[in-house]
Design a protein around this motif. Sequence first.
Motif, PDB file in Angstrom:
ATOM      1  N   THR A 323       0.812  -1.223   0.000  1.00  0.00           N
ATOM      2  CA  THR A 323       0.000   0.000   0.000  1.00  0.00           C
ATOM      3  C   THR A 323       0.845   1.272   0.000  1.00  0.00           C
ATOM      4  N   GLY A 324       2.187   1.121  -0.039  1.00  0.00           N
ATOM      5  CA  GLY A 324       3.049   2.298  -0.118  1.00  0.00           C
ATOM      6  C   GLY A 324       3.335   2.942   1.210  1.00  0.00           C
ATOM      7  N   HIS A 325       3.416   2.134   2.284  1.00  0.00           N
ATOM      8  CA  HIS A 325       3.752   2.652   3.619  1.00  0.00           C
ATOM      9  C   HIS A 325       5.027   1.959   4.104  1.00  0.00           C
ATOM     10  N   SER A 364      11.411  -2.712  -2.358  1.00  0.00           N
ATOM     11  CA  SER A 364      10.524  -1.539  -2.414  1.00  0.00           C
ATOM     12  C   SER A 364      11.294  -0.223  -2.409  1.00  0.00           C
ATOM     13  N   VAL A 365      12.528  -0.233  -1.848  1.00  0.00           N
ATOM     14  CA  VAL A 365      13.340   0.994  -1.850  1.00  0.00           C
ATOM     15  C   VAL A 365      14.503   0.882  -2.844  1.00  0.00           C
ATOM     16  N   ILE A 504      -7.486  -2.608  -3.934  1.00  0.00           N
ATOM     17  CA  ILE A 504      -6.651  -3.402  -3.006  1.00  0.00           C
ATOM     18  C   ILE A 504      -6.215  -2.623  -1.762  1.00  0.00           C
ATOM     19  N   PRO A 505      -5.614  -1.431  -1.754  1.00  0.00           N
ATOM     20  CA  PRO A 505      -4.974  -0.700  -2.843  1.00  0.00           C
ATOM     21  C   PRO A 505      -3.493  -1.086  -2.984  1.00  0.00           C
ATOM     22  N   ASP A 506      -3.038  -1.186  -4.252  1.00  0.00           N
ATOM     23  CA  ASP A 506      -1.650  -1.549  -4.570  1.00  0.00           C
ATOM     24  C   ASP A 506      -0.986  -0.345  -5.236  1.00  0.00           C
ATOM     25  N   MET A 507      -0.120   0.339  -4.490  1.00  0.00           N
ATOM     26  CA  MET A 507       0.460   1.597  -4.964  1.00  0.00           C
ATOM     27  C   MET A 507       1.323   1.416  -6.220  1.00  0.00           C
TER      28      MET A 507
END
Length: 585
Positions: A323-325, A364-365, A504-507
Amino acid sequence: LAEHFRTSSPPKVRLCVHCLQAVLPRKPPARMEARTHLQLGSVLYHHTRNGDQARGHLEKAVSLGGDGGIPQFEDVKFEAASLLSELYCQENSVDTAKPLLRKAIQISQQTPYWHCRLLFQLAQLHTLEKDLVSACDLLGVGAEYARVVGSEYTSMKIVDFSLKLQLLLMERKLQEVHPLLTLCGQIVENWQGNPIQKESLRVFFLVLQVTHYLDAGQVKSVKPCLKQLQQCIQTISTLHDDEILPSNPADLFHWLPKEHMCVLVYLVTVMHSMQAGYLEKAQKYTDKALMQLEKLKMLDCSPILSSFQVILLEHIIMCRLVTGHKATALQEISQVCQLCQQSPRLFSNHAAQLHTLLGLYCISVNCMDNAEAQFTTALRLTTHQELWAFIVTNLASVYIREGNRHQELYSLLERINPDHNFPVSSHCLRAAAFYIRGLFSFFQGRYNEAKRFLRETLKMSNAEDLNRLTACSLVLLGHIFYVLGNHRESNNMVVPAMQLASKIPDMSVQLWSSALLRDLNKACGNAMDAHEAAQMHQNFSQQLLQDHIEACSLPEHNLITWTDGPPPVQFQAQNGPTTSLASLL
């Protein structure tokens, strides 16, 4: 007085221990001395980190019992042995725990409650060591004993537990498992007995059934069982434990306290929501479960509560990354590290998962070298086939993105070939393996081959409602059609991908889809739609960039370099992000 302090809210542990210690110099009778040592050991074990003193008191309580023991000493002697073996296991001294339990089992045959409980405990130890044959043998002894002493409830519970072991023994033989599950379900439903015991058995059986489906990656098939389980726990929460007490002493224990069952049901609901791609629902149930755990841990330091907490955090960390967190995910990874520092056994059980989570965070990074190191460490630490396949799949995605690791990549892809001898029975992991093949073929420019693999992923993910895999496959297919110049077909893929990713949300998929929609609309001359998509893409980019900077600036970001030994205790502050977002944006 000690009991008054122990049951205070919150418990006044120091005062409780002082009162109990004051009993011993007064030379009480042997039975009272043994019970006092048991109480001291129990309080120190459950409410402090003073394992050495707890062990000393429990060993003294056991030794005071001897083989024949003090008359009417059984409850103290066997409780001390049970608790002491639990403490040994926490310290990773399983080989010391096993003979202690065997001796207690040998002399407890006249005490049905403890005999059954100790048999369960030893079977559990064998299960943890993957010695399923010994565990099944012990349960066979237990089931026969329960029948002899007239405890149909405990006998059925042992049959249920045996079923769990048989499921483990028959991995990758799903056609043999389903009839067994059906038969066991019918036995539980037809049993007429104490309402609380019946519901407890149903929860036990349904948890086995639900986790079996989730292990198999069958998110849609599990829904009826999960719904039954949720209804069952609601029924149990309305019943009072003291309404009907069983007369047979062998029936006097539940497999889990009612409060622990509630947390467990929350946990399997989170597992299901994460696999299915209902990430907001996963967050909601994680919050409920962690709140309940916090309350329980104030009064009860049972090791299973820490296990529940770690598994919940493992799942919500994966949700956060989607989710982008990332910054929140990293802080929760650090929280798992702290929990594992408190228990060697917890760390040995979850070290591979911890390194896997760090590997996912590194992806992710965009720290690909660190991601590779984390996944390689996790592979070295795990013996679990499903986790192994999950790690290999993600490591393959790292090699694909690096673009220059063809030899290693071909070797990995051969080991997770979904068309031939796939190593695990998980529907979800096999669908993911098709997706990775499709992704690799796309980067190689072999578009027809990529489409074949992705359509296979879509077929499998649609069959079991695997929403994230569906969204990823649709957007990649949309990208392939865009490259081939088939804008209409590309749009037919990207629009539903965007809708699903938003749900979903899928960023990452939203970022990818919005970029494709911008380029598609520009190519088709739809200026307004192109501008709207460009604005969406800009918003997603800014959110990801802000989160990226925040995560990389945290002192916990240094965890990405940890690949050996126990987790580090302290972290140095970061000056700022050292990685680029270019490949993400």
